[in-house]
Design a protein around this motif. Structure first.
Motif, PDB file in Angstrom:
ATOM      1  N   SER A  90     -57.706 -92.798 -17.137  1.00 32.70           N
ATOM      2  CA  SER A  90     -56.406 -92.339 -16.663  1.00 32.70           C
ATOM      3  C   SER A  90     -56.133 -90.979 -17.276  1.00 32.70           C
ATOM      4  O   SER A  90     -56.761 -90.576 -18.264  1.00 32.70           O
ATOM      5  CB  SER A  90     -55.288 -93.322 -17.036  1.00 32.70           C
ATOM      6  OG  SER A  90     -55.196 -93.462 -18.441  1.00 32.70           O
ATOM      7  N   ILE A  91     -55.190 -90.257 -16.702  1.00 31.79           N
ATOM      8  CA  ILE A  91     -54.818 -88.945 -17.232  1.00 31.79           C
ATOM      9  C   ILE A  91     -53.845 -89.153 -18.385  1.00 31.79           C
ATOM     10  O   ILE A  91     -52.804 -89.797 -18.222  1.00 31.79           O
ATOM     11  CB  ILE A  91     -54.173 -88.079 -16.132  1.00 31.79           C
ATOM     12  CG1 ILE A  91     -55.123 -87.924 -14.955  1.00 31.79           C
ATOM     13  CG2 ILE A  91     -53.790 -86.712 -16.695  1.00 31.79           C
ATOM     14  CD1 ILE A  91     -54.489 -87.267 -13.742  1.00 31.79           C
ATOM     15  N   ALA A  92     -54.199 -88.651 -19.537  1.00 23.90           N
ATOM     16  CA  ALA A  92     -53.356 -88.801 -20.724  1.00 23.90           C
ATOM     17  C   ALA A  92     -52.467 -87.571 -20.894  1.00 23.90           C
ATOM     18  O   ALA A  92     -52.791 -86.478 -20.432  1.00 23.90           O
ATOM     19  CB  ALA A  92     -54.223 -88.997 -21.962  1.00 23.90           C
ATOM     20  N   ILE A  93     -51.332 -87.776 -21.555  1.00 20.97           N
ATOM     21  CA  ILE A  93     -50.388 -86.690 -21.833  1.00 20.97           C
ATOM     22  C   ILE A  93     -50.334 -86.464 -23.331  1.00 20.97           C
ATOM     23  O   ILE A  93     -50.133 -87.405 -24.109  1.00 20.97           O
ATOM     24  CB  ILE A  93     -48.977 -87.027 -21.310  1.00 20.97           C
ATOM     25  CG1 ILE A  93     -49.015 -87.300 -19.803  1.00 20.97           C
ATOM     26  CG2 ILE A  93     -48.007 -85.896 -21.616  1.00 20.97           C
ATOM     27  CD1 ILE A  93     -47.717 -87.858 -19.266  1.00 20.97           C
ATOM     28  N   GLY A  94     -50.529 -85.229 -23.742  1.00 17.90           N
ATOM     29  CA  GLY A  94     -50.431 -84.877 -25.153  1.00 17.90           C
ATOM     30  C   GLY A  94     -49.351 -83.825 -25.380  1.00 17.90           C
ATOM     31  O   GLY A  94     -49.031 -83.044 -24.477  1.00 17.90           O
ATOM     32  N   VAL A  95     -48.786 -83.831 -26.576  1.00 23.13           N
ATOM     33  CA  VAL A  95     -47.792 -82.823 -26.965  1.00 23.13           C
ATOM     34  C   VAL A  95     -48.318 -82.095 -28.199  1.00 23.13           C
ATOM     35  O   VAL A  95     -48.695 -82.736 -29.182  1.00 23.13           O
ATOM     36  CB  VAL A  95     -46.421 -83.451 -27.276  1.00 23.13           C
ATOM     37  CG1 VAL A  95     -45.421 -82.370 -27.673  1.00 23.13           C
ATOM     38  CG2 VAL A  95     -45.900 -84.239 -26.094  1.00 23.13           C
ATOM     39  N   VAL A  96     -48.377 -80.788 -28.124  1.00 21.57           N
ATOM     40  CA  VAL A  96     -48.865 -79.954 -29.222  1.00 21.57           C
ATOM     41  C   VAL A  96     -47.742 -79.014 -29.645  1.00 21.57           C
ATOM     42  O   VAL A  96     -47.081 -78.406 -28.804  1.00 21.57           O
ATOM     43  CB  VAL A  96     -50.118 -79.154 -28.799  1.00 21.57           C
ATOM     44  CG1 VAL A  96     -50.511 -78.154 -29.874  1.00 21.57           C
ATOM     45  CG2 VAL A  96     -51.270 -80.105 -28.512  1.00 21.57           C
ATOM     46  N   VAL A  97     -47.536 -78.904 -30.955  1.00 23.64           N
ATOM     47  CA  VAL A  97     -46.427 -78.119 -31.490  1.00 23.64           C
ATOM     48  C   VAL A  97     -46.920 -76.790 -32.048  1.00 23.64           C
ATOM     49  O   VAL A  97     -47.784 -76.758 -32.928  1.00 23.64           O
ATOM     50  CB  VAL A  97     -45.684 -78.895 -32.599  1.00 23.64           C
ATOM     51  CG1 VAL A  97     -44.556 -78.047 -33.183  1.00 23.64           C
ATOM     52  CG2 VAL A  97     -45.130 -80.205 -32.054  1.00 23.64           C
ATOM     53  N   LEU A  98     -46.363 -75.695 -31.516  1.00 25.59           N
ATOM     54  CA  LEU A  98     -46.551 -74.384 -32.125  1.00 25.59           C
ATOM     55  C   LEU A  98     -45.372 -74.197 -33.074  1.00 25.59           C
ATOM     56  O   LEU A  98     -44.268 -73.841 -32.663  1.00 25.59           O
ATOM     57  CB  LEU A  98     -46.591 -73.285 -31.073  1.00 25.59           C
ATOM     58  CG  LEU A  98     -47.949 -73.075 -30.382  1.00 25.59           C
ATOM     59  CD1 LEU A  98     -48.240 -74.220 -29.396  1.00 25.59           C
ATOM     60  CD2 LEU A  98     -48.012 -71.747 -29.660  1.00 25.59           C
ATOM     61  N   PHE A  99     -45.617 -74.497 -34.347  1.00 28.22           N
ATOM     62  CA  PHE A  99     -44.562 -74.488 -35.359  1.00 28.22           C
ATOM     63  C   PHE A  99     -44.521 -73.112 -36.010  1.00 28.22           C
ATOM     64  O   PHE A  99     -45.459 -72.700 -36.690  1.00 28.22           O
ATOM     65  CB  PHE A  99     -44.833 -75.573 -36.405  1.00 28.22           C
ATOM     66  CG  PHE A  99     -43.713 -75.786 -37.383  1.00 28.22           C
ATOM     67  CD1 PHE A  99     -42.540 -76.409 -36.984  1.00 28.22           C
ATOM     68  CD2 PHE A  99     -43.831 -75.361 -38.695  1.00 28.22           C
ATOM     69  CE1 PHE A  99     -41.498 -76.615 -37.889  1.00 28.22           C
ATOM     70  CE2 PHE A  99     -42.804 -75.555 -39.599  1.00 28.22           C
ATOM     71  CZ  PHE A  99     -41.630 -76.197 -39.194  1.00 28.22           C
ATOM     72  N   GLU A 100     -43.421 -72.398 -35.786  1.00 32.55           N
ATOM     73  CA  GLU A 100     -43.284 -71.022 -36.262  1.00 32.55           C
ATOM     74  C   GLU A 100     -42.310 -70.970 -37.432  1.00 32.55           C
ATOM     75  O   GLU A 100     -41.178 -71.435 -37.329  1.00 32.55           O
ATOM     76  CB  GLU A 100     -42.793 -70.110 -35.142  1.00 32.55           C
ATOM     77  CG  GLU A 100     -42.647 -68.655 -35.558  1.00 32.55           C
ATOM     78  CD  GLU A 100     -42.218 -67.754 -34.416  1.00 32.55           C
ATOM     79  OE1 GLU A 100     -41.886 -66.584 -34.689  1.00 32.55           O
ATOM     80  OE2 GLU A 100     -42.199 -68.224 -33.252  1.00 32.55           O
ATOM     81  N   SER A 101     -42.760 -70.410 -38.533  1.00 33.91           N
ATOM     82  CA  SER A 101     -41.927 -70.310 -39.730  1.00 33.91           C
ATOM     83  C   SER A 101     -40.894 -69.192 -39.574  1.00 33.91           C
ATOM     84  O   SER A 101     -40.955 -68.381 -38.644  1.00 33.91           O
ATOM     85  CB  SER A 101     -42.797 -70.037 -40.962  1.00 33.91           C
ATOM     86  OG  SER A 101     -43.444 -68.773 -40.833  1.00 33.91           O
ATOM     87  N   HIS A 102     -39.950 -69.147 -40.512  1.00 36.83           N
ATOM     88  CA  HIS A 102     -38.891 -68.152 -40.452  1.00 36.83           C
ATOM     89  C   HIS A 102     -39.442 -66.728 -40.598  1.00 36.83           C
ATOM     90  O   HIS A 102     -38.851 -65.768 -40.088  1.00 36.83           O
ATOM     91  CB  HIS A 102     -37.861 -68.427 -41.557  1.00 36.83           C
ATOM     92  CG  HIS A 102     -36.632 -67.576 -41.481  1.00 36.83           C
ATOM     93  ND1 HIS A 102     -35.744 -67.637 -40.425  1.00 36.83           N
ATOM     94  CD2 HIS A 102     -36.149 -66.620 -42.310  1.00 36.83           C
ATOM     95  CE1 HIS A 102     -34.755 -66.774 -40.621  1.00 36.83           C
ATOM     96  NE2 HIS A 102     -34.983 -66.142 -41.757  1.00 36.83           N
TER      97      HIS A 102
END
Length: 464
Positions: free
Chosen positions: A90-102
């Motif tokens: 099946s097609i899976a869904i992923g979430v990836v975070v581009l975490f940007e600091s101050h």
């Protein structure tokens, strides 16, 4: 991204004609939405464990596939049936975070060498969506599980969908038929903490190294260059080893056979971050010596704007209807009312506000040039994202207000408040060639937008 088996969400595609498609594992997703292209502009919605992706050519969110996408190539060759009909596929869904600091650094991690997919590759933290989670909840959970970073409420409010990527593993047909099919949703989160204030605690079972990338490095990744002498290496923290200098070309070389490279999906997402944020915010560096030089910059900037507005290559037809904006018979008093941030505007008036950092004590010429850059940056963004606002702003006489604040933190808070209201912003950072330190935030542009909305943010500011 973890390899753990996650809850399988439903997926719905809606094409340009409004036709609804429930894709199978073998369905080439981007191709289904826009057959003639490697990308489609889309709107997305995730509710009740269903991801809906609808083509919208006006959206700034890109759903992209690589040119070598095996699902697309098999479809074009009429060979999709070669993929085994496995009911568990099946097609899976992923979430990836581009975490940007101050301090504007983005966290990347290296997947552990024993991972079944993309071993030892550099990515951003992320993983699958679990049942009843939102996109944001999945992203911040994975961020905590992989690198131990907890996202606070204010940071979560900055989150936005940056882009989508259609991923397969193996990545192309030269390495065999695809066994995995993913939709990767890239989520951008801005932190209120500097990178050296953030404690990163990696989970060795998933991550064996991490690094903070500057926007200068991201620019070179986006352009796929490593020619600058100071970018031959990048610093990374490696598990059981500590701080190391690694070859920067690991991040710029697109070669699946090369270990420790940056995945193409991650490179695409970093490129979108650069385009949507820093590229629009960075300044076209000018060296001004006095106020006259600043006026000259503003004058030629105005000429450039005039050319841009008349060019069909840059703006939509809606924005090109600007004859009234330069009508010499227009009553200037209509615009003067919006020159005060706290004024009581009538419904429908639009303006742009430029907020200058007063604590930097910049010369008048410097301020004039920085405001010109902010004006052009806001204009560029608004033309792409909100052309109707630009059109209305022109009919209102392109009103611009210059205010002042007293610190970089004040500027950042104003920017976040504006973004939460959905307003166009452009933050200028200086190269530091004259008067101030490199990277200093100098001017924030807000708008063009309805005056009443901008007033909610800038009403308390004094005129510059």
């Amino acid at each position: 991204m973890t390899d753990n088996k996650r809850f399988q969400s439903r997926i719905l595609l809606i094409d340009k004609n409004g036709d609804r498609i429930y894709p199978e594992f073998i369905t080439p997703l981007v191709h289904q939405l826009k057959p003639t292209s490697e990308y489609a502009n889309v709107d997305i919605c995730f509710e009740n464990n269903q991801l809906t992706i609808q083509r919208n050519d006006q959206s700034i969110v890109l759903f992209r596939r690589p040119s070598y996408c095996p699902f697309t190539n098999l479809h074009l060759q009429n060979n999709s049936s070669n993929i085994p009909n496995n009911p568990s596929n099946s097609i899976a869904i992923g979430v990836v975070v581009l975490f940007e600091s101050h301090d504007h650094r983005v966290l990347i991690t290296r997947r552990a060498s024993h991972m079944r997919t993309y071993p030892s590759c550099w990515v951003c933290p992320g993983g699958g969506i679990e049942q009843d989670e939102t996109i944001e909840q999945a992203g911040i959970r994975e961020l905590f599980e992989e690198v131990g970073i907890e996202v606070n409420k204010n940071e979560l409010e900055t989150s936005k969908i940056l882009a989508l990527w259609e991923s397969a593993f193996p990545v192309d047909l030269n390495h065999g038929l695809p066994r995995r099919h993913h939709i990767v949703i890239y989520l951008h989160v801005e932190s209120s903490r500097a990178s050296d204030e953030i404690s990163v605690k990696t989970d060795p079972s998933e991550v064996d190294a991490y690094a903070w990338l500057s926007y200068e490095q991201i620019e070179n990744i986006y352009k796929r260059t490593d020619s600058l002498e100071n970018l031959c290496l990048f610093k990374a923290y490696v598990h059981l080893t500590g701080i190391c200098d690694l070859p920067f070309d690991l991040l710029t070389t697109a070669d699946y056979n090369q270990k420790e490279n940056l995945t193409n999906g991650t490179r695409f997402a970093l490129g979108q971050l650069y385009i949507q944020n820093f590229f629009m915010d960075q300044v076209v560096w000018l060296s001004e010596k006095n106020f006259v030089a600043g006026l000259v910059a503003g004058f030629f900037g105005g000429l450039a704007l005039g050319w841009l507005f008349s060019s069909s290559l840059f703006v939509s037809n809606k924005v090109k209807a600007v004859s009234n904006a330069f009508d010499s018979t227009k009553d200037d008093r209509d615009d003067e009312r919006s020159f005060e941030p706290g004024c009581s505007d009538t419904e429908g008036e639009y303006k742009m506000v430029l907020v200058v950092r007063n604590d930097l004590k910049m010369g008048k010429g410097k301020v004039a040039a920085q405001c010109s850059h902010a004006t052009l940056g806001c204009f560029q963004k608004a033309c792409e994202q909100k052309p109707d606002s630009v059109d209305t702003w022109f009919t209102c006489g392109q009103a611009k207000v210059v205010c002042k604040c007293e610190s970089a933190d004040d500027l950042e808070q104003l920017r976040l408040q504006a973004k939460r209201k959905g307003l166009t912003t452009c933050l200028i950072r200086d190269a530091g060639r004259t008067q101030i330190e490199p990277g200093s935030k100098t001017v924030l542009g807000i708008g063009p937008a309805p005056s009443r909305l901008i007033n909610e943010i800038t009403r308390h500011l004094k005129l510059y």
